[in-house]
Design an enzyme around this catalytic site. Structure first.
Site, PDB file in Angstrom:
ATOM      1  CE  LYS A 126      -4.422   0.887   0.212  1.00 20.20           C
ATOM      2  NZ  LYS A 126      -5.614   0.058  -0.045  1.00 20.20           N
ATOM      3  CG  ASP A 166      -7.221   3.244  -0.992  1.00 20.94           C
ATOM      4  OD1 ASP A 166      -7.603   2.072  -0.911  1.00 20.94           O
ATOM      5  OD2 ASP A 166      -7.376   4.058  -0.058  1.00 20.94           O
TER       6      ASP A 166
HETATM    7  N1  GLU Z   1      -7.357   0.106  -2.931  1.00 18.20           N
HETATM    8  C1  GLU Z   1      -8.126  -1.071  -3.190  1.00 18.20           C
HETATM    9  C2  GLU Z   1      -8.145  -1.955  -1.970  1.00 18.20           C
HETATM   10  O1  GLU Z   1      -8.169  -1.451  -0.872  1.00 18.20           O
HETATM   11  C3  GLU Z   1      -7.715  -1.768  -4.479  1.00 18.20           C
HETATM   12  C4  GLU Z   1      -6.287  -2.184  -4.571  1.00 18.20           C
HETATM   13  C5  GLU Z   1      -5.877  -2.730  -5.939  1.00 18.20           C
HETATM   14  O2  GLU Z   1      -6.693  -2.790  -6.837  1.00 18.20           O
HETATM   15  O3  GLU Z   1      -4.710  -3.092  -6.033  1.00 18.20           O
HETATM   16  O4  GLU Z   1      -8.184  -3.146  -2.014  1.00 18.20           O
END
Ligand code: GLU
Length: 446
Positions: A126, A166
């Site tokens: 992340k 996100d």
């Molecule tokens: N931000 C999204 C999550 O919390 C998607 C992450 C992604 O697609 O890699 O899962």
């Protein structure tokens, strides 16, 4: 058992005492997973959970850019590369003023379990920045994204780490970052997901998190012989997740009566229909306005200034805004009003005391790592399509998403079934843990 859990948590706390959100996620996972580890010899005594809560690598960097007034701005950029046991690091980038290491580490840790649950080969990461896209011009956002990627590009790649969106990072930001990555690397690869359709994106990716959250609610309801049809639904948030959760609820003949943003909640007792939802999408995605503008067009609705939707009577609640947006008092209000199902669209939106209330009342409660996994699952499908240099139809991707949500639901039942109810939180944590733990064990002490 309590003592073992407490000792484990204090040891992690010693190193991360100034990271409350991260510790909140560690606590929730440990309480569910440690008893399972202790009762299974293959996992016991190998410090597996200790290895999983320590990020493999944390990158932190300066992002400098010039605003429209010619002023030099400085932000902080991050990428937490949490775990690569089952695949390349995978997870979103968040651009929001509240972003700090604690928030990104909690999100990265949740991502480990979530990505594992999807059944796809994705590790977890992340990242993001304390940059606030709100009120910035397109040019400012572009310059920020370019500067951010000028540093991040060294550490990511289609087989290393594949970021996505996100909060605060949608199609526009992914486009600017992709363009800069391509320029620096001289390579057209699937290094980011959430791309535009004409340059490697997947159909259904924008819809996936919201749709998946509703599919998961449907699965939980079906399991107790109930249906979503005709139910009243409150939704918080009005970003990507909330918008498509609302769309899917409406398609399945449920009545959506609220959406919100950080300024307050709109409460439309007549129900948000497709036309009204299109108005909200335009407001948020194109005009980038506050949600209260809804009343200019639909004056019969109410605006609850600075309020969340949780006091409104509903059958189903879908928290799709942000972490810790729903507390104990809200949970009690929901239960008091007869709510039977809470499916988290955001990451960790219900705080620990709210979850306690749901669990003691044995309502259908799904943690985000299970119910919002549809987004990253379709990101995994986008990676697969990029590798194949091919794209699947809308129907194909939606069917795969549906199937993945069914499988996640099944895993939760396998590990979370209690005597007369399903503990989805426990089920999701244990099922997510097992796949990663097996890979960690197989790959030796690295
Ligand atoms: N931000 C999204 C999550 O919390 C998607 C992450 C992604 O697609 O890699 O899962």
């Amino acid at each position: 058992m309590k003592k073992i859990i407490n000792n484990f948590i204090s040891e992690i706390e010693r190193k991360n005492s100034n990271e409350p959100e991260f510790m909140q996620a560690v606590r929730e996972i440990s309480e569910n997973v440690l008893p399972y580890i202790i009762s299974h010899d293959i996992y016991h005594g190998k410090n597996i959970l200790m290895r999983m809560v320590e990020p493999e690598r944390v990158l932190m960097f300066r992002v400098v850019w010039v605003d429209d007034n010619g002023e030099i701005q400085v932000n902080r950029g991050y990428r937490v590369q949490m775990n690569s046991a089952i695949g390349p690091y995978k997870g979103g980038l968040r651009f929001h003023p509240t972003v700090n290491l604690s928030i990104l580490k909690f999100l990265a840790l949740e991502q480990v379990f979530k990505n594992s649950l999807t059944t796809l080969p994705m590790g977890a990461g992340k990242g993001g920045s304390d940059f606030d896209p709100k009120g910035k011009s397109d040019g400012e956002v572009m310059r920020f994204c370019q500067s951010f990627m000028t540093e991040l590009y060294r550490y990511i790649g289609p087989n290393t780490d594949v970021p996505a969106g996100d909060i605060g990072v949608g199609g526009r930001e992914i486009g600017y970052m992709f363009g800069q990555y391509k320029k620096l690397k001289k390579e057209f690869t699937g290094v980011l997901t959430g791309k535009g359709l004409s340059w490697g994106g997947s159909l259904i990716r924008p819809e996936a998190t919201g749709y998946g959250t509703v599919y998961f609610a449907e699965n939980m309801l079906q399991h107790v012989s109930k249906s979503i049809e005709g139910k009243t639904v409150t939704i918080s948030g009005s970003g990507n997740v909330a918008q498509y959760a609302a769309e899917k609820c409406i398609q399945l003949s449920a009545k959506v009566i609220s959406m919100s943003d950080s300024s307050g909640t709109i409460y439309d007792n007549e129900g948000i229909n497709p036309e009204k939802l299109a108005f909200i999408m335009d407001l948020k995605n194109n005009k980038r306005e506050r949600i209260s503008k809804y009343l200019d067009q639909y004056p019969k609705a109410k605006f609850l200034k600075n309020k969340t939707p949780w006091e409104i009577k509903c059958d189903i609640a879908l928290p799709c805004a942000t972490q810790n947006e729903l507390n104990e008092k809200d949970a009690k209000a929901l239960i008091g009003n007869g709510c039977i199902c809470v499916s988290e669209g955001a990451n960790m939106p219900c705080n620990p005391n709210a979850i306690k209330v749901f669990k003691s009342n044995k309502i259908l409660y799904a943690p985000g790592k299970a119910s919002n996994a549809g987004g990253v699952a379709v990101s995994g499908l986008e990676m697969a399509q990029n590798s194949l240099r091919y794209s699947w139809s809308r129907e194909e991707v939606d069917a795969k998403l549906r199937e993945i949500m069914n499988l996640i639901h099944k895993s939760c039942l396998t590990y979370g079934q209690e005597e007369d109810w399903v503990n989805y939180e426990k089920g999701a944590n244990i099922a997510g843990f097992i796949k990663v733990a097996d890979a960690v064990l197989a790959q030796g002490i690295v």
